[in-house]
Design a protein around this motif. Structure first.
Motif: not given
Length: 296
Positions: A47-50, A122-126
């Motif tokens: 779910g993380d993006t970079f 993934v847990a960040d607001p965006h």
């Protein structure tokens, strides 16, 4: 340019060469390390993006102690838009990424503002929205359907915009116009310039839009954007002019009016000062470029 996507299982590591402009991606499934030269390793999770902006060499790996091999020949062996490492497995890593290229004349407007690496968890607001976009992009890469490349490219552009928003939200003082857009006064002036580039803007008008005195506005604008307001206006007009000339969509006299100049000669003088050639020369070179590439 979207894909190919990476599916990997077991121990693996790929070393990527530096590249121009921007790469965005994320993990649909699994975890892996992103190791950027000169930076601390980052563990990417599902779910993380970079986003990578004009980055130095970097490594994607299953573990920090895995020995990397060059990514280029592995990527060249992609089949059906996938690079596979190890046997196919339900537990494999699934990474989807795209590289976004900009017109070289204008690329610095964005790339100069970006750090080499932006991570959005993934847990960040965006983060949830970005994870959904990555999932949509991965779905499009994995199927053969009408309009697939068009959908992929649009999703990659939407992903870039949301990554830029996330980056601006993560940073207390993002640099350049990217940060200035979030400032009430300076952002209002920038939006006004972008909305009507043909208007004969004065420092006084822009300061009034920002609800500042001229001196305070000029100082704040340069502090946030890096150049004085009227210099920014000229640079922006010339960026639009280069794009129009390369696309050959307007005559030079029409382009002069569209970018706020009262005469073709005034426009040509400004264009030559910023770009280093006349509009006619620039357009001629742009027309020749596709032939040069074809014959290369």
């Amino acid at each position: 340019v979207v894909g190919p996507s990476l599916r990997a299982v077991g121990e693996w590591a790929l070393r990527f060469d530096p590249f121009l402009h921007v790469r965005v991606g994320g993990l649909v499934r699994g975890t892996c390390w992103l190791i950027l030269d000169g930076h601390e390793p980052v563990l990417l999770q599902e779910g993380d993006t970079f986003m990578l902006g004009n980055p130095p060499p970097y490594v994607l790996a299953s573990a920090l102690d895995a020995s990397p091999r060059p990514a280029a020949p592995v990527w060249a062996g992609a089949e059906d838009e996938f690079v596979r490492i190890g046997p196919e497995s339900e537990d494999d890593l699934y990474l989807c990424a795209g590289q976004i290229m900009f017109d070289e004349q204008n690329a610095a407007l964005l790339t100069d503002l970006l750090p080499p690496l932006v991570i959005v968890r993934v847990a960040d607001p965006h983060g949830r929205r970005l994870a959904q976009l990555i999932d949509l992009l991965a779905t499009e890469v994995g199927v053969t359907a009408a309009g697939g490349p068009l959908v992929q490219n649009h999703l990659a552009q939407i992903l870039l915009v949301h990554m830029l928003r996330a980056h601006a939200g993560q940073t207390d003082h993002p640099t350049g116009w990217l940060g200035a857009l979030n400032e009430d006064g300076i952002g209002a002036a920038l939006r006004a310039v972008h909305a009507d580039v043909a208007h004969s803007w004065s420092l006084k008008e822009l300061a009034e839009i920002s609800h500042m005195s001229r001196s305070a506005f000029a100082q704040a604008f340069k502090s946030h954007v890096g150049v004085p307001p009227l210099e920014y206006l000229i640079q922006w007009r010339m960026s639009l002019a280069r794009d129009a000339l390369a696309r050959d969509t307007l005559s030079i006299s029409e382009l002069a009016q569209a970018t706020g100049y009262r005469s073709e000669s005034a426009f040509s003088t400004a264009f030559r000062r910023v770009v280093g050639s006349s509009p006619a020369q620039f357009r001629h070179q742009a027309r020749q470029l596709p032939r040069d590439r074809l014959s290369a």
